[in-house]
Write a protein that holds these residues in place. Sequence first.
Motif, PDB file in Angstrom:
ATOM      1  N   ARG A  60       0.832  -1.204   0.000  1.00  0.00           N
ATOM      2  CA  ARG A  60       0.000   0.000   0.000  1.00  0.00           C
ATOM      3  C   ARG A  60       0.867   1.255   0.000  1.00  0.00           C
ATOM      4  NH1 ARG A  60      -4.334  -0.318   4.698  1.00  0.00           N
ATOM      5  NH2 ARG A  60      -5.168   1.465   3.506  1.00  0.00           N
ATOM      6  N   LEU A  61       2.039   1.172   0.592  1.00  0.00           N
ATOM      7  CA  LEU A  61       2.931   2.334   0.676  1.00  0.00           C
ATOM      8  C   LEU A  61       3.737   2.547  -0.598  1.00  0.00           C
ATOM      9  CD1 LEU A  61       4.439   2.204   4.285  1.00  0.00           C
ATOM     10  CD2 LEU A  61       2.697   3.760   3.408  1.00  0.00           C
ATOM     11  N   PHE A  62       4.091   1.448  -1.267  1.00  0.00           N
ATOM     12  CA  PHE A  62       4.982   1.533  -2.425  1.00  0.00           C
ATOM     13  C   PHE A  62       4.374   0.795  -3.603  1.00  0.00           C
ATOM     14  CE2 PHE A  62       7.636   1.561   1.391  1.00  0.00           C
ATOM     15  CZ  PHE A  62       8.345   2.738   1.223  1.00  0.00           C
ATOM     16  N   GLY A  63       4.585   1.355  -4.783  1.00  0.00           N
ATOM     17  CA  GLY A  63       4.186   0.682  -6.003  1.00  0.00           C
ATOM     18  C   GLY A  63       5.398   0.078  -6.690  1.00  0.00           C
ATOM     19  N   GLY A  64       5.206  -1.060  -7.324  1.00  0.00           N
ATOM     20  CA  GLY A  64       6.286  -1.653  -8.100  1.00  0.00           C
ATOM     21  C   GLY A  64       7.243  -2.525  -7.334  1.00  0.00           C
ATOM     22  N   VAL A  65       6.868  -2.987  -6.128  1.00  0.00           N
ATOM     23  CA  VAL A  65       7.747  -3.901  -5.387  1.00  0.00           C
ATOM     24  C   VAL A  65       7.782  -5.240  -6.118  1.00  0.00           C
ATOM     25  CG1 VAL A  65       8.126  -5.080  -3.193  1.00  0.00           C
ATOM     26  CG2 VAL A  65       7.251  -2.736  -3.213  1.00  0.00           C
ATOM     27  N   ARG A  66       8.975  -5.740  -6.366  1.00  0.00           N
ATOM     28  CA  ARG A  66       9.143  -6.981  -7.131  1.00  0.00           C
ATOM     29  C   ARG A  66       9.668  -8.102  -6.244  1.00  0.00           C
ATOM     30  NH1 ARG A  66       6.597  -4.062 -10.092  1.00  0.00           N
ATOM     31  NH2 ARG A  66       6.884  -3.820 -12.340  1.00  0.00           N
ATOM     32  N   ALA A  67       9.401  -9.330  -6.669  1.00  0.00           N
ATOM     33  CA  ALA A  67       9.868 -10.504  -5.948  1.00  0.00           C
ATOM     34  C   ALA A  67      11.373 -10.662  -6.112  1.00  0.00           C
ATOM     35  CB  ALA A  67       9.154 -11.754  -6.461  1.00  0.00           C
ATOM     36  N   PRO A  68      12.061 -11.298  -5.151  1.00  0.00           N
ATOM     37  CA  PRO A  68      13.505 -11.499  -5.271  1.00  0.00           C
ATOM     38  C   PRO A  68      13.910 -12.218  -6.547  1.00  0.00           C
ATOM     39  CG  PRO A  68      12.789 -11.984  -3.040  1.00  0.00           C
ATOM     40  CD  PRO A  68      11.545 -11.773  -3.847  1.00  0.00           C
ATOM     41  N   SER A  69      13.141 -13.209  -6.973  1.00  0.00           N
ATOM     42  CA  SER A  69      13.494 -13.935  -8.199  1.00  0.00           C
ATOM     43  C   SER A  69      13.465 -13.008  -9.413  1.00  0.00           C
ATOM     44  CB  SER A  69      12.540 -15.112  -8.407  1.00  0.00           C
ATOM     45  OG  SER A  69      11.190 -14.655  -8.482  1.00  0.00           O
ATOM     46  N   THR A  70      12.498 -12.098  -9.445  1.00  0.00           N
ATOM     47  CA  THR A  70      12.409 -11.133 -10.539  1.00  0.00           C
ATOM     48  C   THR A  70      13.610 -10.191 -10.529  1.00  0.00           C
ATOM     49  OG1 THR A  70       9.992 -11.217 -10.472  1.00  0.00           O
ATOM     50  CG2 THR A  70      11.000  -9.320 -11.576  1.00  0.00           C
TER      51      THR A  70
END
Length: 455
Positions: free
Chosen positions: A79-89
Motif C-alpha cells: 500500500r505504501l509503495f508501487g512496483g515492489v518486485r519478488a527477489p526472483s524477478t
Amino acid sequence: MKPSHTVRPVFDDPNLVSAAGLVPALRLAESAGLYELLEAVTVPSPNASVKTSSVVGGMLAGADSIDDMDLLRHGGMGRLFGGVRAPSTLGTFLRSFTHGHVQQLDKVGAGLLAGLTERVPGLFAGAEEIAFLDVDDTVREVHGYAKQGAAFGYTGVRGLNLQLATISTPTAAPVIARARLRKGNTASATGVGRLLAQAINTARAAGVTGRILARADSAYYGWAFVGTALRHKTWFSVTARMTPSVTAAITSISPDAWKTIEYPNAVYDEAEQRWVSDAEVAEVPFVAFTGRRKREHVACRLVVRRVRRLQPLASDETEQGELFATYRHHAFITNSTVGTIEADQRHRDHALIEQVIAELKDGPLAHLPSGKYAANAAWVACAVIGFNIARATAVAAAMHTARWATLRSRVINIPARIAATGRRLVLHLPTHWPWAPGWESLWSTATGPPHPVTT
C-alpha cells in the motif's frame, strides 16, 4: 528487562510495516531526480527503473542478498509503495545487465549525488573552501567456483576487487563519488586515472566549488594518479614508496628541521604493536617520478613523519639506554600550500575511506550475490546509490555522523501502522520514539519545497 505476561504471536495484520522510514528516504531520492535519471538505463527488461529502485530500497532497509529483498513484501508495504518486485524477478533483472548498462547506472549515481546536494545543502558543508577526494580499493571475499572474475588478490583471499572514490569535507561525512568492481587479482592502481577524473567531475557537478585535495596510499604512488590530479588543477597527497630517491631525500633533512607534534588522540601502530601519541614532522623539496620523461617530472614537497622506535628490553626485562635514537619514517608527496603539520594531519585523515568500506561490507556488500560479473557490478552500483541516499537521509534527519547501520535502526527500520482517511494514508508511528524529531526533520526535507539557493 524481560517479557511481561503471556505472549501469543500471530502474523495476521496486513496494515503493519517494519520499515516506515523508507517512505521519506525514497521521497528524498525522488525529489533529487532518481526516477527520472533511471529512465536512461536501457537494460532489456520491462520497468527497469522500478526494479532498480526496488533493489536500492531493499539495500536501504538492510538487504545484503537477493533473497533478502523479500523484506519489502510484508504487511502493508504494497500500500505504501508501487512496483515492489519478488527477489526472483530482481535476480533475473540484475543478470540482464551488461558492462555498458552498469556504466549507465554509474552515471545515474553521479547525477543523483548532484541532486541530493541541492536538496540537502548540508551534505557538502564546507565544500566552498576545501573538499577531500580519497581513493582506495578492497577485496570482497567470495565463495564457490561459479563467480566470474574471482581470483586471489593482494590480500591472499579469493574474491573480487572494489575500487572507489569518496568525497568529504572537514565538517561533512564522506559520500561515494565513483566505484567500480574489478577482477580479484587486479592491481590497486589499475585504471585510477579514469576513476579519479570521473570523481573530480562528479564532485564539481555536485557543487564542490573550493579546492579539492586528492588523497591515496602508496599503492597509488605513480604518474597516473598525480598526473590526473595536476591536469584537473587539484592538490594531491599520496603516500610515497621508500625508493632510493625518497630515502636519500629523507636522509638530507637537517636535524633542526624536525617539528614535534602531538596527536589529539593516540594512534595504534600496527608495525610496532603499540600506541603512538607523539611524533615529529619535517619536509624537503622533492622531484617525483624522475624515471619518466622530463615533462612528467613533478616538483613537489616531501613531507615526512618520524616515530621513535621502541628499544628492545634486556634479558632481565629492563629497558636499556640508547646511544642513538632510531626512527620509523612515513613520507608522502603533496603540492598543497598548507603548513607542514596541517599537511600531515590532512594526509592521515585519508583513513576515513576505510569507514565507508566497512559500512558497505556491513551492509549490501556483505555478499556479492550473483555468479555473473556484470550482475555483481550492477549490485555495487546500486549499493553506491543506496549509500548516498542514506548519507543524505542522515544529514536531513540531523544525524550528520550516523553510520548506515545506525540510520537503519533509528530512522528507516521503524515500525508503523497504516490507516486510511479519505484519499490519504496515515502512518501511525510509535509514541516516545527517541529519534522522532530527526524523523520529522527528514520528512519535512523530503516532502517540502527545495531550500532556496543562497548567493
